[in-house]
Write a protein that holds these residues in place. Structure first.
Motif, PDB file in Angstrom:
ATOM      1  N   LYS A   2       0.833  -1.204   0.000  1.00  0.00           N
ATOM      2  CA  LYS A   2       0.000   0.000   0.000  1.00  0.00           C
ATOM      3  C   LYS A   2       0.866   1.253   0.000  1.00  0.00           C
ATOM      4  O   LYS A   2       2.044   1.212   0.366  1.00  0.00           O
ATOM      5  N   TYR A   3       0.254   2.368  -0.402  1.00  0.00           N
ATOM      6  CA  TYR A   3       0.967   3.643  -0.496  1.00  0.00           C
ATOM      7  C   TYR A   3       1.663   3.981   0.819  1.00  0.00           C
ATOM      8  O   TYR A   3       2.832   4.355   0.842  1.00  0.00           O
ATOM      9  N   ARG A   4       0.974   3.852   1.924  1.00  0.00           N
ATOM     10  CA  ARG A   4       1.528   4.199   3.235  1.00  0.00           C
ATOM     11  C   ARG A   4       2.766   3.352   3.562  1.00  0.00           C
ATOM     12  O   ARG A   4       3.737   3.842   4.119  1.00  0.00           O
ATOM     13  N   GLU A   5       2.741   2.085   3.214  1.00  0.00           N
ATOM     14  CA  GLU A   5       3.892   1.204   3.458  1.00  0.00           C
ATOM     15  C   GLU A   5       5.101   1.637   2.635  1.00  0.00           C
ATOM     16  O   GLU A   5       6.222   1.673   3.143  1.00  0.00           O
ATOM     17  N   VAL A   6       4.866   1.972   1.372  1.00  0.00           N
ATOM     18  CA  VAL A   6       5.952   2.448   0.512  1.00  0.00           C
ATOM     19  C   VAL A   6       6.492   3.763   1.052  1.00  0.00           C
ATOM     20  O   VAL A   6       7.707   3.963   1.142  1.00  0.00           O
ATOM     21  N   GLY A  21      -3.469  13.244  -7.659  1.00  0.00           N
ATOM     22  CA  GLY A  21      -4.207  12.533  -8.698  1.00  0.00           C
ATOM     23  C   GLY A  21      -3.683  11.115  -8.776  1.00  0.00           C
ATOM     24  O   GLY A  21      -3.557  10.434  -7.784  1.00  0.00           O
ATOM     25  N   GLY A  22      -3.310  10.666  -9.943  1.00  0.00           N
ATOM     26  CA  GLY A  22      -2.758   9.332 -10.096  1.00  0.00           C
ATOM     27  C   GLY A  22      -1.254   9.325 -10.266  1.00  0.00           C
ATOM     28  O   GLY A  22      -0.664   8.298 -10.555  1.00  0.00           O
ATOM     29  N   LYS A  37      11.461  12.324  -9.613  1.00  0.00           N
ATOM     30  CA  LYS A  37      11.034  11.326 -10.597  1.00  0.00           C
ATOM     31  C   LYS A  37       9.527  11.136 -10.445  1.00  0.00           C
ATOM     32  O   LYS A  37       8.990  11.246  -9.336  1.00  0.00           O
ATOM     33  N   TYR A  38       8.855  10.846 -11.545  1.00  0.00           N
ATOM     34  CA  TYR A  38       7.402  10.693 -11.531  1.00  0.00           C
ATOM     35  C   TYR A  38       7.003   9.346 -12.114  1.00  0.00           C
ATOM     36  O   TYR A  38       7.634   8.857 -13.049  1.00  0.00           O
ATOM     37  N   THR A  39       5.946   8.775 -11.560  1.00  0.00           N
ATOM     38  CA  THR A  39       5.405   7.510 -12.049  1.00  0.00           C
ATOM     39  C   THR A  39       3.941   7.417 -11.644  1.00  0.00           C
ATOM     40  O   THR A  39       3.469   8.167 -10.793  1.00  0.00           O
ATOM     41  N   THR A  40       3.253   6.483 -12.244  1.00  0.00           N
ATOM     42  CA  THR A  40       1.869   6.209 -11.847  1.00  0.00           C
ATOM     43  C   THR A  40       1.753   4.850 -11.169  1.00  0.00           C
ATOM     44  O   THR A  40       0.675   4.470 -10.733  1.00  0.00           O
ATOM     45  N   ASP A  41       2.867   4.132 -11.061  1.00  0.00           N
ATOM     46  CA  ASP A  41       2.880   2.791 -10.502  1.00  0.00           C
ATOM     47  C   ASP A  41       3.572   2.779  -9.142  1.00  0.00           C
ATOM     48  O   ASP A  41       4.711   3.238  -9.014  1.00  0.00           O
ATOM     49  N   LEU A  42       2.918   2.257  -8.132  1.00  0.00           N
ATOM     50  CA  LEU A  42       3.453   2.253  -6.777  1.00  0.00           C
ATOM     51  C   LEU A  42       4.727   1.406  -6.659  1.00  0.00           C
ATOM     52  O   LEU A  42       5.675   1.804  -5.989  1.00  0.00           O
TER      53      LEU A  42
END
Length: 69
Positions: A2-6, A21-22, A37-42
């Motif tokens: 999950k986002y919080r874990e990362v 957003g995404g 750096k930018y990405t849409t994948d966790l």
């Protein structure tokens, strides 16, 4: 993962992530836009952040200053 874990895992190695957003932004704490750096994948965000945490990518000052314990 999950986002919080990362976010917590990267925070421990001096890298911050934020999400709007995404799109996930990965950068050093206090880093300028040029190092972001930018990405849409966790999972990719985690990989980018961990790559930034390697000594050759860390700001030189982080390697030369050590806190006294």
């Amino acid at each position: 993962m999950k986002y919080r874990e990362v976010q917590e895992r990267l925070r421990a190695v001096g890298v911050a992530i934020s999400k709007r957003g995404g799109v996930i932004r990965v950068n050093y704490f206090g880093g300028f836009e040029g190092s972001a750096k930018y990405t849409t994948d966790l999972q990719e965000a985690l990989a980018l952040g961990l790559a930034m945490a390697r000594p050759e990518h860390l700001p030189k000052i982080w390697l030369s200053v050590r806190p006294n314990n």
